[in-house]
Motif scaffolding. Structure first.
Motif, PDB file in Angstrom:
ATOM      1  N   PRO A 177      13.720  21.756  92.057  1.00 54.97           N
ATOM      2  CA  PRO A 177      12.538  20.898  91.877  1.00 54.97           C
ATOM      3  C   PRO A 177      11.592  20.978  93.064  1.00 54.97           C
ATOM      4  N   ALA A 178      10.313  20.763  92.786  1.00 51.73           N
ATOM      5  CA  ALA A 178       9.306  20.829  93.856  1.00 51.73           C
ATOM      6  C   ALA A 178       9.557  19.771  94.920  1.00 51.73           C
ATOM      7  N   ALA A 179      10.220  18.668  94.535  1.00 52.75           N
ATOM      8  CA  ALA A 179      10.497  17.603  95.499  1.00 52.75           C
ATOM      9  C   ALA A 179      11.433  18.061  96.610  1.00 52.75           C
ATOM     10  N   GLU A 180      12.198  19.113  96.355  1.00 49.45           N
ATOM     11  CA  GLU A 180      13.129  19.626  97.359  1.00 49.45           C
ATOM     12  C   GLU A 180      12.508  20.710  98.235  1.00 49.45           C
ATOM     13  N   GLY A 181      11.248  20.986  98.029  1.00 49.80           N
ATOM     14  CA  GLY A 181      10.559  21.974  98.854  1.00 49.80           C
ATOM     15  C   GLY A 181       9.712  22.910  98.015  1.00 49.80           C
ATOM     16  N   ILE A 182       8.451  23.069  98.406  1.00 49.76           N
ATOM     17  CA  ILE A 182       7.541  23.943  97.650  1.00 49.76           C
ATOM     18  C   ILE A 182       8.000  25.389  97.710  1.00 49.76           C
ATOM     19  N   GLY A 183       8.477  25.827  98.868  1.00 48.09           N
ATOM     20  CA  GLY A 183       8.913  27.216  99.022  1.00 48.09           C
ATOM     21  C   GLY A 183      10.034  27.590  98.074  1.00 48.09           C
ATOM     22  N   PRO A 184      11.170  26.853  98.099  1.00 47.32           N
ATOM     23  CA  PRO A 184      12.253  27.173  97.158  1.00 47.32           C
ATOM     24  C   PRO A 184      11.843  27.027  95.700  1.00 47.32           C
ATOM     25  N   TRP A 185      11.027  25.990  95.405  1.00 48.39           N
ATOM     26  CA  TRP A 185      10.557  25.802  94.033  1.00 48.39           C
ATOM     27  C   TRP A 185       9.751  27.006  93.558  1.00 48.39           C
ATOM     28  N   LEU A 186       8.827  27.461  94.395  1.00 42.48           N
ATOM     29  CA  LEU A 186       7.990  28.599  94.029  1.00 42.48           C
ATOM     30  C   LEU A 186       8.810  29.877  93.923  1.00 42.48           C
ATOM     31  N   ALA A 187       9.779  30.036  94.812  1.00 43.52           N
ATOM     32  CA  ALA A 187      10.609  31.244  94.787  1.00 43.52           C
ATOM     33  C   ALA A 187      11.396  31.356  93.489  1.00 43.52           C
ATOM     34  N   HIS A 188      11.811  30.212  92.924  1.00 45.17           N
ATOM     35  CA  HIS A 188      12.617  30.244  91.706  1.00 45.17           C
ATOM     36  C   HIS A 188      11.785  30.394  90.435  1.00 45.17           C
ATOM     37  N   ILE A 189      10.501  30.052  90.466  1.00 41.96           N
ATOM     38  CA  ILE A 189       9.708  30.116  89.232  1.00 41.96           C
ATOM     39  C   ILE A 189       8.730  31.279  89.200  1.00 41.96           C
ATOM     40  N   ILE A 190       8.552  31.995  90.326  1.00 43.51           N
ATOM     41  CA  ILE A 190       7.526  33.036  90.368  1.00 43.51           C
ATOM     42  C   ILE A 190       7.843  34.187  89.414  1.00 43.51           C
ATOM     43  N   LEU A 191       9.105  34.602  89.332  1.00 44.36           N
ATOM     44  CA  LEU A 191       9.449  35.725  88.451  1.00 44.36           C
ATOM     45  C   LEU A 191       9.323  35.360  86.972  1.00 44.36           C
ATOM     46  N   PRO A 192       9.904  34.246  86.501  1.00 47.36           N
ATOM     47  CA  PRO A 192       9.680  33.910  85.084  1.00 47.36           C
ATOM     48  C   PRO A 192       8.211  33.648  84.765  1.00 47.36           C
ATOM     49  N   ALA A 193       7.475  33.070  85.706  1.00 48.33           N
ATOM     50  CA  ALA A 193       6.050  32.831  85.465  1.00 48.33           C
ATOM     51  C   ALA A 193       5.295  34.148  85.348  1.00 48.33           C
ATOM     52  N   LEU A 194       5.622  35.097  86.200  1.00 47.70           N
ATOM     53  CA  LEU A 194       4.965  36.408  86.144  1.00 47.70           C
ATOM     54  C   LEU A 194       5.294  37.126  84.839  1.00 47.70           C
ATOM     55  N   ALA A 195       6.547  36.992  84.389  1.00 45.15           N
ATOM     56  CA  ALA A 195       6.941  37.626  83.129  1.00 45.15           C
ATOM     57  C   ALA A 195       6.168  37.046  81.949  1.00 45.15           C
ATOM     58  N   LEU A 196       5.927  35.746  81.969  1.00 41.23           N
ATOM     59  CA  LEU A 196       5.208  35.100  80.874  1.00 41.23           C
ATOM     60  C   LEU A 196       3.697  35.276  80.967  1.00 41.23           C
ATOM     61  N   SER A 197       3.195  35.613  82.136  1.00 44.30           N
ATOM     62  CA  SER A 197       1.743  35.652  82.346  1.00 44.30           C
ATOM     63  C   SER A 197       1.082  36.891  81.766  1.00 44.30           C
ATOM     64  N   PHE A 198       1.845  37.936  81.480  1.00 43.87           N
ATOM     65  CA  PHE A 198       1.231  39.197  81.065  1.00 43.87           C
ATOM     66  C   PHE A 198       0.404  39.059  79.796  1.00 43.87           C
ATOM     67  N   ASP A 199       0.908  38.281  78.846  1.00 43.10           N
ATOM     68  CA  ASP A 199       0.172  38.110  77.596  1.00 43.10           C
ATOM     69  C   ASP A 199      -1.137  37.358  77.838  1.00 43.10           C
ATOM     70  N   VAL A 200      -1.104  36.375  78.748  1.00 46.55           N
ATOM     71  CA  VAL A 200      -2.325  35.642  79.091  1.00 46.55           C
ATOM     72  C   VAL A 200      -3.316  36.566  79.784  1.00 46.55           C
ATOM     73  N   VAL A 201      -2.824  37.389  80.699  1.00 49.90           N
ATOM     74  CA  VAL A 201      -3.683  38.348  81.397  1.00 49.90           C
ATOM     75  C   VAL A 201      -4.419  39.221  80.387  1.00 49.90           C
ATOM     76  N   ALA A 202      -3.680  39.758  79.427  1.00 56.16           N
ATOM     77  CA  ALA A 202      -4.271  40.674  78.447  1.00 56.16           C
ATOM     78  C   ALA A 202      -5.336  39.983  77.602  1.00 56.16           C
ATOM     79  N   ASP A 203      -5.025  38.798  77.077  1.00 57.08           N
ATOM     80  CA  ASP A 203      -5.980  38.104  76.202  1.00 57.08           C
ATOM     81  C   ASP A 203      -7.223  37.658  76.958  1.00 57.08           C
ATOM     82  N   VAL A 204      -7.036  37.089  78.149  1.00 57.08           N
ATOM     83  CA  VAL A 204      -8.184  36.635  78.932  1.00 57.08           C
ATOM     84  C   VAL A 204      -9.065  37.819  79.327  1.00 57.08           C
ATOM     85  N   ALA A 205      -8.451  38.908  79.770  1.00 58.00           N
ATOM     86  CA  ALA A 205      -9.213  40.080  80.190  1.00 58.00           C
ATOM     87  C   ALA A 205     -10.024  40.659  79.034  1.00 58.00           C
TER      88      ALA A 205
END
Length: 322
Positions: free
Chosen positions: A176-204
């Motif tokens: 959770p973000a309450a336990e630190g922004i760094g660890p929170w971001l480190a754990h969600i960056i990869l799944p977020a990047l995996a999900l973002s590709f479809d948004v990138v394509a449609d927006v572009a």
């Protein structure tokens, strides 16, 4: 300032007038699915060999022996107060269960949306400004490829590269973000990047098309004749008139990111909203599935409302009904 506030209020009123009946009808259909499913808490609690008397007793405890419209109205009024009922499987409060998973999924979906919007706007703008060149073709080819790549495949590749190969990021889990922004971001960056590709394509794609079309309009020629700089023409005229379709795409993308990431959550070991929905459906836990659908409807309605307000503020074409 007063005119701008009036436009925002008018947009808000129109959106609410549309979305309130949509929400009411959608929740009615959602509740009706329980009757059509034929599922019962007695079957889950007592098994398939339960006697008719035992089934009737359990269903009476859950209020399933009352008329359908009475059941719906009781459930709907509870929903309006933020209470989604009790799980047939665990007896736990569904609002609490969904809240735990939704926090995880919202974190991932929000970051995925931010990454998708930023990268999509950059790629779409570059492609439009360099249209018919090799840069335009390269960007178009890239977004075409990433648009057909399943998020779970992208997720596996990202884990292999950044978690297993380089050991830069954790491969699974959530902090959770309450336990630190760094660890929170480190754990969600990869799944977020995996999900973002479809948004990138449609927006572009949407932004490139809108920008190319906007540059062909007469007001751009008039601005050039008046001696306005290319930067001012782009930000004050072209972008504001071209951004509408790209923003409209986000109205359905964000709720989809929250609810359609079951496989991605499995890959990254996340107990999110999508995984809860999948587990509830497999268990035949109808109230939990109904709660998931209600929250999904609310997300779609709320985010589309926000998008409509933003469109009314930044996109002149949307105010003209174009």
């Amino acid at each position: 300032m007063r005119r701008a506030s009036g436009r925002v209020l008018l947009t808000l009123a129109r959106s609410v007038a549309i979305f309130v009946p949509v929400f009411f009808v959608a929740t009615f259909v959602t509740f009706a699915l329980r009757s059509l499913s034929g599922l019962s808490p007695a079957r889950i609690q007592l098994g398939e060999d339960a006697t008719p008397q035992a089934i009737h007793a359990i269903e009476s405890q859950w209020g399933l022996d009352r008329p359908f419209l009475v059941q719906y109205w009781t459930w709907f009024t509870e929903v309006l107060h933020g209470r989604l009922g009790t799980s047939w499987s665990s007896g736990a409060d569904i609002s609490t269960l969904i809240g735990l998973g939704l926090g995880v999924s919202l974190s991932v979906a929000t970051l995925a949306l931010v990454l998708g919007v930023v990268l999509g706007f950059v790629l779409g703008t570059v492609a439009a400004l360099r249209r018919t060149t090799w840069i335009d073709r390269a960007v178009t080819g890239f977004v075409t490829v990433v648009s057909v790549m399943p998020p779970f495949v992208v997720g596996i590749v990202l884990v292999e590269i950044f978690a297993v190969g380089l050991d830069w990021l954790p491969s699974a889990g959530y902090v959770p973000a309450a336990e630190g922004i760094g660890p929170w971001l480190a754990h969600i960056i990869l799944p977020a990047l995996a999900l973002s590709f479809d948004v990138v394509a449609d927006v572009a794609r949407q932004l490139r098309t809108g920008l190319v079309t906007a540059y062909r309009e007469n007001y751009v020629t008039g601005a050039l004749v008046r001696g306005l700089s290319a930067r001012r023409i782009f930000f004050r005229h072209v972008l504001r008139n071209a951004v509408g379709p790209a923003l409209a795409v986000l109205g359905v993308k964000f709720p989809a990111l929250v609810g359609a990431s079951v496989v991605t959550e499995w890959i990254f070991g996340l107990q999110g909203f999508g995984r809860f929905a999948n587990d509830s459906a497999q268990a035949g836990d109808v109230p939990a599935v109904q709660g998931v659908l209600v929250v999904s409807i609310a997300l779609v309605v709320t985010f589309n409302l926000v998008v409509n307000i933003v469109l009314g503020r930044v996109a002149p074409a949307s105010r003209r009904g174009v």
